[in-house]
Write a protein that holds these residues in place. Structure first.
Motif, PDB file in Angstrom:
ATOM      1  N   ALA A 102      -2.034   0.194  -7.650  1.00  0.00           N
ATOM      2  CA  ALA A 102      -2.136  -0.167  -9.009  1.00  0.00           C
ATOM      3  C   ALA A 102      -3.146   0.541  -9.756  1.00  0.00           C
ATOM      4  N   PRO A 103      -2.906   1.854  -9.991  1.00  0.00           N
ATOM      5  CA  PRO A 103      -3.931   2.602 -10.480  1.00  0.00           C
ATOM      6  C   PRO A 103      -4.394   2.209 -11.949  1.00  0.00           C
ATOM      7  N   ILE A 126     -12.019  -1.417 -13.885  1.00  0.00           N
ATOM      8  CA  ILE A 126     -13.579  -0.751 -13.883  1.00  0.00           C
ATOM      9  C   ILE A 126     -14.050  -0.618 -15.422  1.00  0.00           C
ATOM     10  N   SER A 127     -13.123  -0.261 -16.228  1.00  0.00           N
ATOM     11  CA  SER A 127     -14.049   0.097 -17.664  1.00  0.00           C
ATOM     12  C   SER A 127     -14.133  -1.380 -18.202  1.00  0.00           C
ATOM     13  N   PHE A 146      -7.154  -2.930  -6.512  1.00  0.00           N
ATOM     14  CA  PHE A 146      -6.211  -2.459  -7.192  1.00  0.00           C
ATOM     15  C   PHE A 146      -5.758  -1.034  -6.829  1.00  0.00           C
ATOM     16  N   VAL A 147      -6.702  -0.389  -6.339  1.00  0.00           N
ATOM     17  CA  VAL A 147      -6.305   0.956  -6.053  1.00  0.00           C
ATOM     18  C   VAL A 147      -5.492   0.902  -4.691  1.00  0.00           C
ATOM     19  N   PRO A 177       0.963  -1.275  -0.027  1.00  0.00           N
ATOM     20  CA  PRO A 177       0.095   0.061   0.154  1.00  0.00           C
ATOM     21  C   PRO A 177       0.789   1.261  -0.096  1.00  0.00           C
ATOM     22  N   GLY A 178       0.580   2.390  -0.817  1.00  0.00           N
ATOM     23  CA  GLY A 178       1.058   3.510  -0.632  1.00  0.00           C
ATOM     24  C   GLY A 178       2.053   3.619  -1.338  1.00  0.00           C
ATOM     25  N   LYS A 179       2.543   2.722  -2.364  1.00  0.00           N
ATOM     26  CA  LYS A 179       3.773   2.966  -3.125  1.00  0.00           C
ATOM     27  C   LYS A 179       3.326   3.275  -4.509  1.00  0.00           C
TER      28      LYS A 179
END
Lengths: 113, 945
Positions: free
Chosen positions: B648-649, B656-657, B643-644, A51-53
């Motif tokens: 992992a944006p 989501i798409s 993922f968020v 998280p947070g990387k």
């Protein structure tokens, strides 16, 4: 958190497998999709929980493993293609066979009396 | 090279006859003989060297990783066998020219015979055990084809199958034995195996090796209790019987015994197994031969008996016994081949092989009769013929075996008894066929001498019998010497072949056998009655019933596993996977690795609960398909949140798409399917499936937990370090996709386009019944495209497109890229389809989506190929920064063009799938109103019962 992720994957797999074992095409496709989620998360967390990387150079402190992410990104798109393909195959099968059972016929002994 | 050509020349003979048969059968025979003749020349040329003790080697690498080399040797044993194979092969070619009727294909027989010759030469010249086995298997296969040459006859087919089953099973045993030998020795090369003989014999696996190799040899040489296939192989044309089933192929087994003698013999195990198997075969064959009324049957059992004799000699393991065995191999090949040919001539001229009918042939064919009688006397072991010499040696050796202590008398007594039978059946052959009154209703009458050249091979072989029998030291001695040297090495004994050794015990045994045999023949009527009365089983019936039984067992198993139900297959597959993974996880002592476990955050816990509820709800409600689908979409949304949460944006955006597109697709498809899933699984099946699902889920959970609590090594440092400098982008994930691993991505979009085109093909011409109402019986709305949605959608379109362009352009340096942009564009377009209808969209957007998808792949490919022009490998990327007014510094990378290809492919493929599925609904709607009542909700009503 690791335990929670493992539980999430376990539940998704179980639900996916159970639906995969059904006889009609639509539940099977639902099961396939659930199984896809499980597999994608599994590949994703093989880069461990970070998280947070960041995966953007110069943003944030420290980087997470980008390789599983790249793998999963294409996996998501491919599994969409697969789901669509199987779905249309199921439609075609229904048109050709007149029912939506995976075996192409509804066996009498399977039907609960 | 010369050694290799000996093996390859017969192959030439296998091909030529096909070309020449149309010019006549004689020319066909000549062309067939060409290759073997050359091979014979080469062999004779090499003979002098081999006689002086040299061994020729040749080696070519074939599959070195398996230890399989095309490694050949020509020593005395190989030379002797090779000469037998080629020599008798040539005689058989000549003989077959006249034997075969005009109806049968001569070239086919020649081709198979020479293929066999090639394989047999390969066996005797191999210097590599594995190579030997390759040729060994070829002989089994060709023998199968040759026995079944007259494939129209049931007997031929069944005999062929039996022979293949027995010799094939033996071949497998031999292969297993060879693999074990390799494990002990470390090589398949014969030289290495001979050198390691003591190691092999001392190895704990020696008994297994011995039994396996012997099984191979015994099945091939028809040793008791595997002898039963040989008499049934007599359904083959007689040239084949003469060549394969008396002179050569059945000798492959005893050849193997002789070949492996240096490596395996000399132990008690060898002595007892080989000697007693040989003895049993010798007696069994000799006894049965006497009672066969079929000419070839008699000869077949006699062959079994003589093979037993050779085996027994090799079992004795004394040096002189080995010499005698090799000698008898030569002698048996000559007299038995000539006898088979004579039997073939008699069959050919009289139309039958039944000795009760064929009598008094002396009058009709004296020439053939004389030759056959000489050969039969050689078989009986009468002095001045070759059979006598080796039989004397056999008797003499049987007298010298003392390892059985006070029971050693068994060997000479049994040998004499077999001799008695052997004389009796030889006398029967002579007397019944050539004398004994007049023939009884022959199919062809009167019989006469065969064509002149048909008898030439018999003459040559009988002449050899006489020459060897009278002048052994001037004919066979050097071959025997060289072959013995090859088997025995420096232990080769000094021996002297002589016709006259004085009045000694072996001679007495011969005399007893001869007199006893004649007496036994005179008493035949009583013996025959005894033999007929005795319970006898037909091996073929027993064998066939066993075959049927194994087929039935296989069928039962197949019916269980493969019952044409995909549902069953899926359960078996998952069950097998669960078991396999459980087995491999079982040794793990601890699931948690060395890494600590982080604390559970409340928000994450909430998300996880939502996901689990969604997933379980999907399962519980799956009979109501639409509800299940909606619940499943909740799962998809939570997955994108995961993922968020874990940095992992790109994945979150993609997920989501895709989720949107997938759900739209499934809703669209659901329109054509029953709305409810009937509840048709019984409690037993549900229980089984829950167990399977739980096992799979628990397994996956444990694996995941074990994996993520352990440290790991990754290559990601490379990507982090080189993303900007090598790929010109800050978004590592995107740079991996379009640059580092661009080739993978190229494959991926190709798959996507192929799937889309496949879907297009499947939808083409598809007609589905359209439901007039939803799952609960409510009629669909007359107004499918509500104006509010349509207006909103149109306003959203340019905004959505702009967002997708933005996501695309920034993709190299920030979350985004071709995949995501393509999906966003698709969603925007799909919204238009949903809001305004396919027809409306088709008027405005006249693209053919399949072309769009394919051109996307093409653009990506061209980008990749482009780097070739600059001398770089496929898909090498380059980039530079340019300064645009207003926008500022802007990076332009060749990877961008590739990403454009990705973008276009994604848009094309997605739209191809959805638009065509949507069109299906549109086109099915208008021209076919409520006529499809055949299908209408039938499945739904069943579900509600």
């Amino acid at each position: 958190m690791e335990i929670l992720v493992a539980v999430v994957i376990a539940v998704l797999t179980s639900c996916g497998v159970y639906l995969l074992l059904r006889g009609r095409t639509f539940p099977i496709i639902l099961g396939l999709t659930l199984l896809t989620y499980a597999v994608n998360i599994f590949i994703f967390v093989s880069g461990r929980l970070n998280p947070g990387k960041s995966t953007i150079i110069g943003v944030g402190e420290g980087y997470t493993d980008p390789l599983p992410q790249a793998l999963v990104l294409t996996a998501i798109v491919i599994s969409f293609a697969m789901t669509a393909f199987v779905m249309v195959l199921a439609l075609r099968a229904r048109a050709e066979l007149g029912n939506d059972h995976v075996d192409g016929r509804i066996k009498v002994e399977d039907v609960k009396s | 090279m010369t050694l290799l050509s000996i093996i390859l020349l017969p192959m030439l003979g296998a091909l030529l006859p096909f070309a020449t048969e149309r010019f006549g059968r004689t020319l066909c025979a000549y062309s067939a003989a060409l290759g073997p003749l050359c091979a014979l020349g080469i062999l004779i040329g090499s003979a002098a060297g081999v006689f002086s003790g040299q061994v020729e080697y040749a080696s070519f690498s074939w599959l070195p990783s398996l230890g399989l080399n095309l490694s050949l040797r020509l020593d005395g044993l190989g030379l002797m066998f090779a000469l037998l194979i080629v020599g008798i092969g040539l005689l058989v070619i000549l003989y077959a020219r006249y034997y075969l009727s005009e109806r049968d294909s001569l070239s086919k027989l020649y081709a198979l015979l020479q293929l066999f010759m090639m394989a047999m030469l390969g066996i005797v010249l191999s210097n590599n055990l594995l190579l030997l086995i390759v040729f060994w298997e070829i002989t089994s296969l060709v023998s199968f084809l040759l026995i079944g040459y007259w494939s129209g006859q049931t007997d031929a087919r069944k005999g062929a199958r039996m022979a293949l089953a027995v010799t094939g099973a033996g071949g497998l045993c031999l292969l297993a034995g060879a693999l074990l030998i390799e494990r002990v020795v470390g090589s398949f090369e014969l030289g290495a195996i001979f050198a390691a003989a003591d190691t092999i014999k001392a190895d704990p696996s020696y008994p297994v090796i011995l039994v396996l190799v012997l099984l191979g040899a015994f099945t091939k040489s028809a040793q008791f209790p595997f002898q039963f296939w040989l008499p049934h192989a007599m359904s083959a044309p007689t040239p084949v019987s003469a060549y394969l089933h008396s002179a050569t192929m059945v000798k492959a087994g005893v050849f193997l015994l002789a070949r492996m003698y240096p490596a395996l013999a000399g132990t008690d195990g060898w002595f007892y197994i080989v000697t007693f198997t040989g003895m049993a075969t010798l007696l069994f064959g000799a006894y049965n031969a006497l009672f066969k009324h079929d000419l070839k049957g008699l000869l077949a059992y006699s062959t079994i008996s003589h093979l037993g004799l050779i085996t027994m000699l090799l079992g004795f393991s004394t040096e002189l016994a080995v010499v005698a065995a090799i000698f008898h191999i030569i002698n048996h090949a000559t007299f038995k081949a000539s006898l088979f040919m004579a039997a073939g001539i008699i069959d050919h001229e009289t139309g039958t092989r039944d000795m009760r009918k064929i009598n008094g042939m002396w009058k009709y064919m004296p020439h053939t009769a004389l030759l056959a009688m000489v050969a039969a006397l050689a078989m009986a072991g009468v002095p001045l013929l070759n059979g006598f010499l080796s039989k004397e040696m056999f008797f003499s050796e049987a007298l010298h075996i003392e390892s059985m202590g006070m029971f050693s008398w068994v060997f000479p007594v049994m040998a004499t008894l077999a001799g008695v039978f052997s004389v009796a059946y030889s006398v029967r052959f002579i007397h019944d066929v050539f004398f004994n009154g007049e023939p009884i209703d022959l199919p062809k009458y009167p019989p006469h001498e065969p064509p002149r050249y048909m008898i030439v091979p018999v003459e040559i072989l009988v002449a050899l019998c006489l020459l060897v029998g009278i002048l052994p030291n001037f004919t066979v001695a050097p071959f025997l010497e060289a072959a013995s040297l090859a088997v025995l090495g420096e232990n080769k004994p000094d021996y002297h072949i002589a016709i006259w050794h004085g009045f000694n015990l072996p001679l007495m045994m011969s005399i007893v056998a001869t007199i006893g045999g004649v007496i036994m023949y005179t008493q035949r009527s009583g013996l025959f009655a005894f033999y007929e009365r005795k319970f006898r089983h037909d091996e073929k019936i027993v064998f066939e019933s066993r075959v049927q039984l194994s087929v039935r067992i296989a069928q039962l198993f197949t019916d269980f596993v493969q019952n044409n139900s995909l549902q069953r297959y899926m359960a078996l597959l998952i069950g097998a996977a669960v078991v396999a993974i459980a087995c491999s996880l079982y040794p793990m002592s601890q699931f948690q690795g060395t890494l600590g476990v982080s604390e559970i955050e409340p928000v994450s816990l909430l998300a996880a609960i939502i996901l689990i509820v969604g997933a379980l709800g999907t399962v519980l409600l799956h009979h109501n398909r639409f509800a299940a689908l909606l619940l499943m979409s909740v799962v998809g949304l939570v997955v994108s949140l995961i993922f968020v949460r874990y940095s992992a944006p790109d994945l979150a955006l993609t997920q989501i798409s895709v989720e949107v597109v997938t759900i739209v697709l499934l809703i669209l498809a659901l329109y054509f399917l029953p709305q409810m899933t009937p509840n048709e699984s019984g409690a037993k099946r549900v229980g089984r499936d829950i167990a399977l699902a739980a096992a799979a889920g628990i397994g996956m959970g444990l694996i995941t937990f074990a994996m993520i609590t352990r440290p790991y090594e990754t290559l990601s440092e490379f990507y982090v370090a080189n993303s900007v400098s090598g790929g010109g982008g800050a978004n590592i994930v995107n740079v991996i996709l379009v640059d580092f691993r661009g080739f993978d991505t190229f494959g991926e979009i190709t798959v996507l386009a192929v799937a889309a085109v496949g879907i297009y093909a499947m939808l083409n011409g598809l007609h589905l019944p359209l439901p007039q109402a939803d799952g609960e019986g409510r009629v669909w709305d007359k107004q499918p495209h509500p104006p509010i949605l349509a207006v909103m959608a149109r306003i959203l379109l340019p905004l959505a497109l702009m967002v997708s362009v933005y996501i695309f352009l920034r993709g190299h340096n920030a979350p985004g890229g071709g995949f995501i942009a393509g999906l966003v564009t698709s969603v925007a377009l799909i919204l238009q389809y949903v809001a305004s209808g396919t027809g409306w969209m088709q008027e405005r957007l006249k693209w053919k989506y399949r072309r769009v998808a394919v051109s996307g792949v093409l653009i990506a490919a061209i980008t990749g190929v482009g780097s070739w022009f600059f001398g770089y490998p496929f898909l090498t990327s380059t980039f530079s920064h340019i300064h645009w007014p207003i926008v500022g510094d802007f990076e332009l990378a060749s990877a961008m063009a590739f990403d454009t290809g990705v973008y276009i492919t994604v848009v094309g493929a997605t739209m191809l799938i959805l638009a065509h599925l949507g069109k299906l609904a549109q086109t099915s709607h208008s021209p076919r109103p409520a006529t499809s009542k055949v299908y209408k909700n039938t499945e739904v009503t069943r579900g509600e019962d």
